[in-house]
Design a protein around this motif. Sequence first.
Motif, PDB file in Angstrom:
ATOM      1  N   TYR A   1     -25.696 -45.594 -52.334  1.00 52.42           N
ATOM      2  CA  TYR A   1     -24.506 -45.209 -52.057  1.00 52.42           C
ATOM      3  C   TYR A   1     -24.016 -45.433 -53.790  1.00 52.42           C
ATOM      4  O   TYR A   1     -24.143 -45.636 -54.549  1.00 52.42           O
ATOM      5  CB  TYR A   1     -24.395 -46.750 -52.005  1.00 52.42           C
ATOM      6  N   GLU A   2     -22.857 -44.313 -53.521  1.00 52.00           N
ATOM      7  CA  GLU A   2     -21.965 -43.150 -53.741  1.00 52.00           C
ATOM      8  C   GLU A   2     -20.587 -43.546 -54.498  1.00 52.00           C
ATOM      9  O   GLU A   2     -19.915 -42.901 -53.514  1.00 52.00           O
ATOM     10  CB  GLU A   2     -22.752 -42.360 -54.652  1.00 52.00           C
TER      11      GLU A   2
ATOM     12  N   TYR B   1     -20.787 -43.196 -59.720  1.00 53.30           N
ATOM     13  CA  TYR B   1     -21.052 -44.703 -59.272  1.00 53.30           C
ATOM     14  C   TYR B   1     -21.554 -45.274 -58.925  1.00 53.30           C
ATOM     15  O   TYR B   1     -22.168 -44.935 -57.293  1.00 53.30           O
ATOM     16  CB  TYR B   1     -19.960 -45.934 -59.680  1.00 53.30           C
ATOM     17  N   ASN B   2     -23.391 -45.187 -58.795  1.00 52.87           N
ATOM     18  CA  ASN B   2     -24.248 -44.947 -58.253  1.00 52.87           C
ATOM     19  C   ASN B   2     -24.558 -47.025 -57.927  1.00 52.87           C
ATOM     20  O   ASN B   2     -23.486 -47.524 -58.025  1.00 52.87           O
ATOM     21  CB  ASN B   2     -25.621 -44.905 -58.557  1.00 52.87           C
ATOM     22  N   LYS B   3     -25.550 -47.097 -56.881  1.00 52.83           N
ATOM     23  CA  LYS B   3     -25.327 -49.157 -55.745  1.00 52.83           C
ATOM     24  C   LYS B   3     -25.720 -49.555 -57.316  1.00 52.83           C
ATOM     25  O   LYS B   3     -25.261 -50.900 -57.553  1.00 52.83           O
ATOM     26  CB  LYS B   3     -26.964 -48.604 -55.185  1.00 52.83           C
ATOM     27  N   SER B   4     -26.463 -48.986 -58.310  1.00 54.42           N
ATOM     28  CA  SER B   4     -26.470 -50.747 -59.483  1.00 54.42           C
ATOM     29  C   SER B   4     -25.417 -50.318 -60.534  1.00 54.42           C
ATOM     30  O   SER B   4     -25.646 -51.329 -61.331  1.00 54.42           O
ATOM     31  CB  SER B   4     -27.081 -50.106 -59.957  1.00 54.42           C
ATOM     32  N   ASP B   5     -25.094 -49.727 -60.276  1.00 55.25           N
ATOM     33  CA  ASP B   5     -22.938 -49.793 -60.986  1.00 55.25           C
ATOM     34  C   ASP B   5     -22.476 -50.791 -60.198  1.00 55.25           C
ATOM     35  O   ASP B   5     -21.133 -52.058 -60.574  1.00 55.25           O
ATOM     36  CB  ASP B   5     -22.571 -47.760 -61.501  1.00 55.25           C
ATOM     37  N   LEU B   6     -22.328 -50.853 -59.197  1.00 55.23           N
ATOM     38  CA  LEU B   6     -21.593 -51.432 -58.625  1.00 55.23           C
ATOM     39  C   LEU B   6     -21.209 -52.492 -57.204  1.00 55.23           C
ATOM     40  O   LEU B   6     -21.090 -53.303 -57.539  1.00 55.23           O
ATOM     41  CB  LEU B   6     -20.834 -50.140 -57.070  1.00 55.23           C
TER      42      LEU B   6
ATOM     43  N   ASP C   1     -32.220 -46.206 -58.777  1.00 55.43           N
ATOM     44  CA  ASP C   1     -30.367 -45.929 -59.091  1.00 55.43           C
ATOM     45  C   ASP C   1     -30.729 -46.277 -60.855  1.00 55.43           C
ATOM     46  O   ASP C   1     -31.697 -47.364 -60.955  1.00 55.43           O
ATOM     47  CB  ASP C   1     -30.129 -46.618 -58.597  1.00 55.43           C
TER      48      ASP C   1
ATOM     49  N   ARG D   1     -25.032 -46.133 -64.959  1.00 60.95           N
ATOM     50  CA  ARG D   1     -25.122 -45.270 -65.396  1.00 60.95           C
ATOM     51  C   ARG D   1     -24.080 -46.153 -67.598  1.00 60.95           C
ATOM     52  O   ARG D   1     -24.611 -45.127 -68.450  1.00 60.95           O
ATOM     53  CB  ARG D   1     -22.907 -45.561 -65.679  1.00 60.95           C
TER      54      ARG D   1
ATOM     55  N   GLN E   1     -18.430 -52.572 -67.978  1.00 61.09           N
ATOM     56  CA  GLN E   1     -17.427 -52.369 -66.964  1.00 61.09           C
ATOM     57  C   GLN E   1     -17.160 -53.741 -65.177  1.00 61.09           C
ATOM     58  O   GLN E   1     -16.495 -53.717 -65.280  1.00 61.09           O
ATOM     59  CB  GLN E   1     -18.627 -51.593 -65.277  1.00 61.09           C
TER      60      GLN E   1
END
Lengths: 183, 387
Positions: A113-114, A153-158, B362, B365, B375
Amino acid sequence: MEALTNRVKVMERKPMTFVEKIYLWNIMKGMMITLKHFFKKKATIKYPEQKRPFSPVWRGLQILNRDEEGRERCTACGLCAVACPAEAITMEAAEREPGEENLYREEKYAAKYEINMLRCIFCGLCEEACPKDAIYLSETFTPSNYTRESFIYNKSDLLIPDPKTDPQGFAKARGNRAKKEEV
Amino acid sequence: MADEKKMMKVTIDNITIEVEPGTSILNAARQIGGEVTPPAMCYYSKLKGSGGKCRTCLVEVAAGSTADPRPMPKLVASCRTNVMDGMVVKNITSEKVIDARKGVVEFLLINHPLDCPICDQAGECSLQDLGYSHGSDDTRYEFPRRTFEKENIGPYIQLHMTRCILCYRCTYVADQLTNERVHGVLDRGDHSEISTYISKAIDNDFSGNMIDVCPVGALTDKTFRFKNRVWFLKPLDAHRDCPTCCGKVTLWNRGDEVYRVTARKDQWGEVEEWICNTCRFEKKNTSDWIIEGPTKVNRHSVISQGHYVGLKMPPETLKRVMDGRDPRILMEIHDVSGVNKPEIHLSELPGPAHSHDFLEKDVTRAEEYPGHVPQTLADVDAKTDSR
């Protein structure tokens, strides 16, 4: 040509008098305005020591939600991506395997998911489109950075922190305006 | 004069049309087209004996015929009622019909699960369209929905019995297209379900057409399962020399990958010509097909979203301005993005993708790009609170 409105003012262009030419009065007037601002409330704050509260309708950085058991809510239905006017969202779905029930809420989930934050316009249509309460715009903003790559932003960021291992982080990331839990 | 057929004059929603005797009201309405046509969930013009099961095509007959102008006492199923000369039919002009249809949709949705976000049929589902145009947006049903044990009916077709509305179309396909029927409806009433007899796999050459005739997501393509949503794919008309079928299909592509092959459908959502299982499930390379061009999709369909038809692009000026040099690309999205990786071919997987099919994990970032500002709101707060 005839004027379309009656708001036109005819300027008088007379040569300035000596008093006008030395600009003393005009400078005084300008300085008075400057002086007044010394006693006014400051418009700026000292960020990041001080921070303004976010409005309750603030649309900030997207967060992928989890349910109360820490399972990802997203089922990769693609409605956020189809609603996105900037076409910032992309995803790839996968089937949940036996043994992954504690990770994903439903049979199908978003394996990838990006969100391209360079494209995102923070309109909140993804949140409105989501049938699973899986994505919402949080009360924070996308941090600045030097590289373009870091804005994909990928899933681990979101993903929101897991409510089981990090309940405080989960509550904080959810903020005050997350929808009430389903009964 | 003897072979000249007497044409029947029928008025549907104040539009008069002459049709041949023996035409059903539904087909007469389809000849007029547009909003006058009643929706049909079970009737399929290419399948003999279909219709009369779902009751969504109910219409009011205000006058039976010129000979007997009395109205019919009850609403009739237009797919099973033939026209009479001088018949006056009310479809969308009748409040009774609208109300009855709303009730029918509610009944169809009683046991239908609300798993459209997962269902592969979403976007081309007749029940979705019907619910959207005729149903109410809420349910009054408070009891547990009917569920079934999951059954595997072979490597190509995925059966979701909970989604079935018992239209019987698939059994007619099994009856009429394949020479050996191994699939039918078991049990009665609320318990009835479509199934294969003693879990015998459906291996007939034309069994894949069940997927196309299914108005809901009860029968879906297993080779396409969860691969992508239909509205993100490009439908293309294509054909190939097939020894068993006509070979005329619609390819559903993402980039150059063929994600799914279906038969071509007409404006009523009905298959134009049946295709065989080889074409449908095994020819998933662009090189297998001769592509004719993009399929015309109704502008109101969700599938047409993002398909910018007739787009006039302004000529590229940057290169000319920069003395013939190409502009420097600051970021190649495929180097960064984890989605649609060129080395992962989702279309070549026999079934749905699983977690192990995505090779790379994943990376956040923050790990990949040090110096990335924390973030989440929690992180930002933690940093500022400590000062």
